[in-house]
Write a protein that holds these residues in place. Structure first.
Motif, PDB file in Angstrom:
ATOM      1  N   ARG A  33       0.827  -1.215   0.000  1.00  0.00           N
ATOM      2  CA  ARG A  33       0.000   0.000   0.000  1.00  0.00           C
ATOM      3  C   ARG A  33       0.861   1.264   0.000  1.00  0.00           C
ATOM      4  O   ARG A  33       0.529   2.252  -0.659  1.00  0.00           O
ATOM      5  N   ASN A  34       1.977   1.220   0.710  1.00  0.00           N
ATOM      6  CA  ASN A  34       2.856   2.386   0.798  1.00  0.00           C
ATOM      7  C   ASN A  34       3.886   2.443  -0.329  1.00  0.00           C
ATOM      8  O   ASN A  34       4.745   3.329  -0.352  1.00  0.00           O
ATOM      9  N   LYS A  35       3.834   1.458  -1.225  1.00  0.00           N
ATOM     10  CA  LYS A  35       4.715   1.394  -2.396  1.00  0.00           C
ATOM     11  C   LYS A  35       6.188   1.313  -2.018  1.00  0.00           C
ATOM     12  O   LYS A  35       7.046   1.951  -2.634  1.00  0.00           O
ATOM     13  N   GLY A  36       6.476   0.533  -0.990  1.00  0.00           N
ATOM     14  CA  GLY A  36       7.868   0.320  -0.629  1.00  0.00           C
ATOM     15  C   GLY A  36       8.038  -0.082   0.817  1.00  0.00           C
ATOM     16  O   GLY A  36       7.168   0.138   1.656  1.00  0.00           O
ATOM     17  N   GLY A  37       9.183  -0.680   1.097  1.00  0.00           N
ATOM     18  CA  GLY A  37       9.515  -1.086   2.457  1.00  0.00           C
ATOM     19  C   GLY A  37      10.724  -1.996   2.417  1.00  0.00           C
ATOM     20  O   GLY A  37      11.115  -2.502   1.368  1.00  0.00           O
ATOM     21  N   ARG A  38      11.323  -2.206   3.571  1.00  0.00           N
ATOM     22  CA  ARG A  38      12.508  -3.049   3.670  1.00  0.00           C
ATOM     23  C   ARG A  38      12.298  -4.124   4.723  1.00  0.00           C
ATOM     24  O   ARG A  38      11.770  -3.854   5.793  1.00  0.00           O
ATOM     25  N   ILE A  39      12.727  -5.329   4.399  1.00  0.00           N
ATOM     26  CA  ILE A  39      12.686  -6.448   5.333  1.00  0.00           C
ATOM     27  C   ILE A  39      14.104  -6.960   5.510  1.00  0.00           C
ATOM     28  O   ILE A  39      14.814  -7.220   4.532  1.00  0.00           O
ATOM     29  N   VAL A  40      14.527  -7.086   6.759  1.00  0.00           N
ATOM     30  CA  VAL A  40      15.829  -7.677   7.066  1.00  0.00           C
ATOM     31  C   VAL A  40      15.601  -8.833   8.034  1.00  0.00           C
ATOM     32  O   VAL A  40      15.055  -8.637   9.119  1.00  0.00           O
ATOM     33  N   ASN A  41      15.999 -10.019   7.629  1.00  0.00           N
ATOM     34  CA  ASN A  41      15.835 -11.212   8.454  1.00  0.00           C
ATOM     35  C   ASN A  41      17.173 -11.608   9.073  1.00  0.00           C
ATOM     36  O   ASN A  41      18.172 -11.746   8.359  1.00  0.00           O
ATOM     37  N   ILE A  42      17.196 -11.767  10.389  1.00  0.00           N
ATOM     38  CA  ILE A  42      18.415 -12.205  11.054  1.00  0.00           C
ATOM     39  C   ILE A  42      18.474 -13.725  10.986  1.00  0.00           C
ATOM     40  O   ILE A  42      17.636 -14.419  11.571  1.00  0.00           O
ATOM     41  N   THR A  43      19.451 -14.249  10.268  1.00  0.00           N
ATOM     42  CA  THR A  43      19.588 -15.699  10.102  1.00  0.00           C
ATOM     43  C   THR A  43      20.786 -16.172  10.935  1.00  0.00           C
ATOM     44  O   THR A  43      20.946 -15.788  12.073  1.00  0.00           O
ATOM     45  N   SER A  44      21.627 -16.998  10.360  1.00  0.00           N
ATOM     46  CA  SER A  44      22.806 -17.507  11.072  1.00  0.00           C
ATOM     47  C   SER A  44      23.671 -18.256  10.073  1.00  0.00           C
ATOM     48  O   SER A  44      23.157 -18.828   9.098  1.00  0.00           O
ATOM     49  N   ILE A  45      24.974 -18.284  10.335  1.00  0.00           N
ATOM     50  CA  ILE A  45      25.835 -19.085   9.461  1.00  0.00           C
ATOM     51  C   ILE A  45      25.497 -20.568   9.583  1.00  0.00           C
ATOM     52  O   ILE A  45      25.833 -21.355   8.705  1.00  0.00           O
ATOM     53  N   ALA A  46      24.785 -20.945  10.645  1.00  0.00           N
ATOM     54  CA  ALA A  46      24.353 -22.340  10.788  1.00  0.00           C
ATOM     55  C   ALA A  46      23.397 -22.734   9.674  1.00  0.00           C
ATOM     56  O   ALA A  46      23.295 -23.913   9.323  1.00  0.00           O
ATOM     57  N   GLY A  47      22.692 -21.754   9.089  1.00  0.00           N
ATOM     58  CA  GLY A  47      21.730 -22.036   8.033  1.00  0.00           C
ATOM     59  C   GLY A  47      22.363 -22.512   6.749  1.00  0.00           C
ATOM     60  O   GLY A  47      21.708 -23.184   5.938  1.00  0.00           O
ATOM     61  N   THR A  48      23.627 -22.182   6.523  1.00  0.00           N
ATOM     62  CA  THR A  48      24.323 -22.631   5.310  1.00  0.00           C
ATOM     63  C   THR A  48      25.455 -23.600   5.637  1.00  0.00           C
ATOM     64  O   THR A  48      25.810 -24.441   4.820  1.00  0.00           O
ATOM     65  N   LYS A  49      25.984 -23.489   6.828  1.00  0.00           N
ATOM     66  CA  LYS A  49      27.164 -24.262   7.224  1.00  0.00           C
ATOM     67  C   LYS A  49      26.812 -25.468   8.094  1.00  0.00           C
ATOM     68  O   LYS A  49      27.560 -26.427   8.186  1.00  0.00           O
ATOM     69  N   GLY A  50      25.638 -25.387   8.746  1.00  0.00           N
ATOM     70  CA  GLY A  50      25.265 -26.432   9.677  1.00  0.00           C
ATOM     71  C   GLY A  50      25.968 -26.249  11.008  1.00  0.00           C
ATOM     72  O   GLY A  50      26.928 -25.490  11.124  1.00  0.00           O
TER      73      GLY A  50
END
Length: 248
Positions: A132-149
């Protein structure tokens, strides 16, 4: 970002708290959720309102892993959230250190809910606002565990890996509407959750870092602020790793 508004999930402690302080320092209006830490949430709101030249901060109690509770949160605070320009998904936890063979399905689902569904629930509610506002930012805090295990944290690694794929899919659906989606993958960061880490494991992780130290939550906050405020539009759909060179 002057007079802009950020919503941070899990903002009362640890990395979330540092992110809230960084945005407040830069003059942003800070809204954050928490699940149980009433005292810490109140103290953070008071600290921001007393020490920073930004609009008053607000906190909201909510279980972000519960879709119904998140829907309630957005419905009851429609006026507050209608002009949110950035969503930082920080809720999460690695749970107990235990081999996969000792992880029940219920425990696995609990960790998935805490890490993955908290992101899914928040994004589901915020996207209509951003569209509706024609824009926005999303930042998700993940972890190196998500790719490295990470041995002993298979549910955590699975949930963080899922967030990466979810983020890349979402940006392909809504990126053309002015919505930027990125992730930040911290390495081993010094917070309350690492206070009870066994000394042998702590030493092993520090020895794997180029700088022979743990990361600081402020270092994660700096990168998160950049992605949630002034990073270029062309920087989207990415996971930025901040781990002291462990995965380099």
């Amino acid at each position: 970002m002057t007079a802009k508004k950020v919503l941070i999930s899990g903002g009362s402690r640890g990395i979330g708290k540092s992110i809230a302080l960084k945005f407040a320092q830069e003059g942003c209006e800070v809204l954050f959720t928490y699940k149980n830490s009433d005292k810490e949430a109140l103290e953070l709101v008071d600290h921001i309102n007393e020490n920073y030249s930004c609009p008053p901060a607000k906190s909201y109690k909510c279980d972000m892993a519960d879709a119904a509770d998140v829907k309630r949160l957005f419905k009851e605070n429609k006026e507050d959230f209608s002009s949110v320009s950035a969503l930082i998904n920080n809720v999460g936890g690695h749970g107990k250190l235990k081999p996969f063979m000792f992880c029940s399905n219920d425990y696995f689902q609990e960790i998935l809910g805490m890490n993955l569904m908290s992101v899914v629930n928040a994004v589901r509610e915020v996207l209509p606002i951003f569209i509706r506002n024609k824009g926005g930012r999303i930042v998700n805090i993940t972890s190196i565990a998500g790719t490295k295990g990470n041995p002993g944290h298979s549910p955590y690694a699975a949930s963080k890996g899922a967030i990466i794929g979810f983020s890349k899919s979402i940006v392909k659906e809504v990126g053309s509407m002015g919505i930027i989606v990125n992730s930040v993958a911290p390495g081993f960061v010094s917070t309350e959750s690492t206070d009870d880490v066994p000394e042998k494991y702590l030493k092993m992780r520090i020895d794997n870092s180029i700088y022979k130290r743990m990361g600081m939550p402020e270092e994660i906050a700096d990168v998160t602020y950049y992605l949630g405020s002034s990073s270029p539009e062309y920087l989207t759909g990415q996971e930025i790793i901040v781990d002291g060179g462990i995965t380099g």
